[in-house]
Scaffold this active site. Structure first.
Site, PDB file in Angstrom:
ATOM      1  CE  LYS A 169      -1.518   2.552   3.156  1.00  0.00           C
ATOM      2  NZ  LYS A 169      -1.424   3.833   2.455  1.00  0.00           N
ATOM      3  CD  GLU A 242      13.986   0.913   8.799  1.00  0.00           C
ATOM      4  OE1 GLU A 242      14.503   1.874   9.337  1.00  0.00           O
ATOM      5  OE2 GLU A 242      14.671  -0.071   8.684  1.00  0.00           O
ATOM      6  CB  CYS A 276      14.188   8.692   6.972  1.00  0.00           C
ATOM      7  SG  CYS A 276      15.199   7.663   6.160  1.00  0.00           S
ATOM      8  CD  GLU A 372      11.274  13.438  10.322  1.00  0.00           C
ATOM      9  OE1 GLU A 372      10.199  13.033  10.562  1.00  0.00           O
ATOM     10  OE2 GLU A 372      12.272  12.612   9.662  1.00  0.00           O
TER      11      GLU A 372
HETATM   12  P1  NAD Z   1       2.852   8.699   7.481  1.00  0.00           P
HETATM   13  O1  NAD Z   1       3.327   8.016   8.762  1.00  0.00           O
HETATM   14  O2  NAD Z   1       2.044   9.893   7.536  1.00  0.00           O
HETATM   15  O3  NAD Z   1       2.540   7.654   6.466  1.00  0.00           O
HETATM   16  C1  NAD Z   1       3.141   6.758   5.987  1.00  0.00           C
HETATM   17  C2  NAD Z   1       2.172   5.531   5.359  1.00  0.00           C
HETATM   18  O4  NAD Z   1       1.347   5.128   6.387  1.00  0.00           O
HETATM   19  C3  NAD Z   1       1.276   5.997   4.394  1.00  0.00           C
HETATM   20  O5  NAD Z   1       1.123   4.998   3.318  1.00  0.00           O
HETATM   21  C4  NAD Z   1      -0.009   6.271   5.030  1.00  0.00           C
HETATM   22  O6  NAD Z   1      -1.050   6.163   4.062  1.00  0.00           O
HETATM   23  C5  NAD Z   1      -0.178   5.163   6.179  1.00  0.00           C
HETATM   24  N1  NAD Z   1      -1.093   5.167   7.224  1.00  0.00           N
HETATM   25  C6  NAD Z   1      -1.589   6.147   7.583  1.00  0.00           C
HETATM   26  N2  NAD Z   1      -2.232   5.917   8.838  1.00  0.00           N
HETATM   27  C7  NAD Z   1      -1.912   4.605   9.028  1.00  0.00           C
HETATM   28  C8  NAD Z   1      -2.320   3.792  10.175  1.00  0.00           C
HETATM   29  N3  NAD Z   1      -3.121   4.098  11.162  1.00  0.00           N
HETATM   30  N4  NAD Z   1      -1.815   2.437   9.952  1.00  0.00           N
HETATM   31  C9  NAD Z   1      -0.882   2.149   9.099  1.00  0.00           C
HETATM   32  N5  NAD Z   1      -0.722   2.921   8.102  1.00  0.00           N
HETATM   33  C10 NAD Z   1      -1.033   4.249   8.232  1.00  0.00           C
HETATM   34  O7  NAD Z   1       4.317   9.317   6.954  1.00  0.00           O
HETATM   35  P2  NAD Z   1       4.952  10.228   5.460  1.00  0.00           P
HETATM   36  O8  NAD Z   1       4.448  11.753   6.214  1.00  0.00           O
HETATM   37  O9  NAD Z   1       4.065   9.473   4.505  1.00  0.00           O
HETATM   38  O10 NAD Z   1       6.387  10.044   5.710  1.00  0.00           O
HETATM   39  C11 NAD Z   1       7.235  11.027   6.163  1.00  0.00           C
HETATM   40  C12 NAD Z   1       7.868  10.266   7.475  1.00  0.00           C
HETATM   41  O11 NAD Z   1       8.448   8.814   6.984  1.00  0.00           O
HETATM   42  C13 NAD Z   1       8.906  11.011   8.128  1.00  0.00           C
HETATM   43  O12 NAD Z   1       8.898  10.973   9.474  1.00  0.00           O
HETATM   44  C14 NAD Z   1      10.268  10.105   7.636  1.00  0.00           C
HETATM   45  O13 NAD Z   1      11.340  10.635   8.628  1.00  0.00           O
HETATM   46  C15 NAD Z   1       9.597   8.956   7.685  1.00  0.00           C
HETATM   47  N6  NAD Z   1      10.701   8.035   6.911  1.00  0.00           N
HETATM   48  C16 NAD Z   1      11.352   7.243   7.467  1.00  0.00           C
HETATM   49  C17 NAD Z   1      12.400   6.509   6.640  1.00  0.00           C
HETATM   50  C18 NAD Z   1      13.270   5.368   7.407  1.00  0.00           C
HETATM   51  O14 NAD Z   1      13.839   4.380   6.942  1.00  0.00           O
HETATM   52  N7  NAD Z   1      13.539   5.307   8.848  1.00  0.00           N
HETATM   53  C19 NAD Z   1      12.480   6.430   5.401  1.00  0.00           C
HETATM   54  C20 NAD Z   1      11.682   7.598   4.920  1.00  0.00           C
HETATM   55  C21 NAD Z   1      10.865   8.210   5.575  1.00  0.00           C
END
Ligand code: NAD
Length: 474
Positions: A169, A242, A276, A372
């Site tokens: 997803k 992650e 990230c 962040e």
């Molecule tokens: P987010 O947490 O808003 O969304 C990530 C995903 O989770 C999306 O596909 C979203 O639809 C889904 N989601 C939303 N609600 C959910 C729920 N209740 N249960 C399960 N899934 C759900 O993150 P974002 O804003 O899309 O991404 C940015 C963040 O990602 C930043 O904090 C960044 O640091 C982090 N990130 C981490 C890594 C790593 O490897 N550590 C890599 C890339 C990004």
């Protein structure tokens, strides 16, 4: 550019129950429709992945590796199409989009070649103990919008080579490259082995709570990661998380200011800061602070902030409006607390553009330092004492990455050892490699991606402990 996208369920490319707009962040205009899945379609995808599991897991790893390599080859054959689509939905400049797709292909091939051989834990006095790894079943991939393709490849590779099947997803604002990957996979992988469903943020809890999903591989924010972990607890589901970061860069006092500024600027502003492990706080010795600030401000002012599809653009827009507003608000707040030395003003044009912004003289407790930012804005802080700066770097709920810059490499290594993070790079940044484990400490994550450690997370350890049976009764 392709505008007709389908979900992938059980090897078939199908419509969703409805569609929603996908916005190009450089124009704020919808340029394609994404098919949306509901709970029933998600359940179909999970059922297909479950049904495909016995035959897929019965293949040898070499046979599965051959499928993954064919998938990588097929993506490579359409690399320009993938890159253009990625730029349109994500915003990043086309050369960086091509780099992401190239990295995704490399990652798939690396996992296609990776094996987890049986381990003999004991072989003495007739007692043989062997540990081998078995696949888990259906795994879910949930990905964010900053690197939609490579973060998915990081999950497809280990999931499939280990013998699992997958339901994927993508994030609602960047679903199209995942759908294109699904279309490519439909012609290669057996039905049900890889499925794609899209949503507008409703399916997450249904996925993490689904009784037939054995593991959730999640990349996203720490706030959502907590929800994933809580929901997965019900079924004692495996999770890899992650999550977010607030990585510090520590510049040591033997580095020329100009070199330090170039390295830190690149590490902070790539992908418009939406990485990230981007450098999110820079710590610079007092004695070189002013010179460093002048140098890094010059680099920021020289950036070409424009639509990623335009040649010469070095920084594209922020990926979505919500994130744009968050970064803009952090900048506005920082203006009241510190000194903006580059950028800071939003251009009067369509698109979620934010110029690279550098803020000096902030206190350690300013929101731009503590939170962040996930955008092209960097606080530059000064330090006088190495123990003090290490303590400040570690004073964060996050522990994803970090960098140390020093001409004396041993001294830099000694500092790196004291940074509490999953990965600390010395004199380089973003050296992420599918063969080297990557993980976060503290609230930046749980479990590993990449390397044998990452591959193991898609398996269950299975121990067989045998002794010969005595021919005579005891
Ligand atoms: P987010 O947490 O808003 O969304 C990530 C995903 O989770 C999306 O596909 C979203 O639809 C889904 N989601 C939303 N609600 C959910 C729920 N209740 N249960 C399960 N899934 C759900 O993150 P974002 O804003 O899309 O991404 C940015 C963040 O990602 C930043 O904090 C960044 O640091 C982090 N990130 C981490 C890594 C790593 O490897 N550590 C890599 C890339 C990004």
């Amino acid at each position: 550019m392709k505008t007709d996208f389908k979900l992938l369920v059980n090897g078939k490319l199908i419509d969703g129950v409805s569609t929603f707009d996908v916005i190009n962040p450089a124009t704020e205009e919808a340029f394609a429709q994404c098919p949306r899945a509901d709970e029933a379609l998600l359940n179909q995808a999970v059922a297909a992945a479950k049904a495909a599991f016995p035959a897929w897991s019965a293949l040898t790893a070499d046979e599965r590796g051959a499928y993954i390599n064919r998938l990588a080859d097929a993506i490579e054959a359409r690399i320009d199409e993938f890159a253009r689509l990625l730029t349109a939905e994500q915003g990043k400049p086309l050369d960086q989009a091509t780099y992401e797709i190239g990295g995704s292909i490399y990652t798939l091939r690396a996992f296609a070649a990776m094996r987890l051989p049986d381990q003999t834990l004991r072989d003495e006095n007739g007692n043989t103990v062997i540990e081998h790894r078995t696949p888990l079943g259906v795994c879910a991939s949930i990905t964010p919008w900053n690197f939609p393709v490579i973060l998915l490849a990081n999950k497809i590779g280990p999931c499939l080579i280990a013998g699992n099947t997958m339901v994927s997803k993508p994030a609602p604002t960047t679903p199209l490259t995942t759908l294109l990957l699904g279309e490519v996979a439909a012609g290669i992988l057996p039905p049900g082995v890889f499925n794609v469903v899209c949503d507008q943020n409703e399916l997450g809890p249904l996925i993490t709570g689904h009784p037939d999903i054995a593991k959730v591989a999640f990349t996203g924010s720490t706030a959502t990661g907590k929800k994933v972990m809580a929901s997965a607890a019900e079924g004692i589901k495996r999770v890899t998380l992650e999550l977010g970061g607030n990585d510090a860069a520590i510049v040591l006092d033997d580095v020329p200011a100009k070199i330090a500024a170039q390295k830190v600027y690149a590490g902070a502003m790539a992908n418009a800061g939406q990485i990230c492990v981007a450098i999110k706080r820079a710590y610079v010795p007092e004695a070189m602070y002013d010179e460093f600030c002048t140098e890094i401000a010059g680099l920021a002012e020289a950036a070409v902030v424009d639509d990623g599809s335009k040649q010469g653009s070095t920084i594209g827009p922020i990926q979505n409006r919500m994130q744009y507003e968050k970064v803009r608000d952090l900048i506005e707040d920082a203006k009241t607390r510190g000194r903006v030395i580059a950028g800071g003003e939003m251009p009067d044009r369509k698109g979620y553009f934010i110029p690279p912004t550098v803020v000096a003289d902030l206190d350690e407790d300013a929101p731009l330092v503590r939170e962040e930012q996930f955008g092209p804005v960097l606080p530059v802080l000064k330090y006088a004492d190495i123990d003090d700066v290490i303590a400040r770097a570690n004073d964060s709920p996050y522990g994803l990455g970090g960098t140390v810059w020093g001409m004396d490499q041993q001294r830099a290594l000694d500092v790196a050892r004291r940074i509490d993070a999953g990965t600390v790079w010395v004199n380089q940044h973003l050296a992420i490699d599918p063969n080297i484990p990557f993980r976060g400490s503290k609230q930046s994550g749980l479990g590993s991606e990449h390397g044998l450690a990452g591959l193991m997370e898609y398996t269950q350890a299975h121990v067989i402990n045998a002794v010969p049976l005595a021919a005579e009764p005891a």
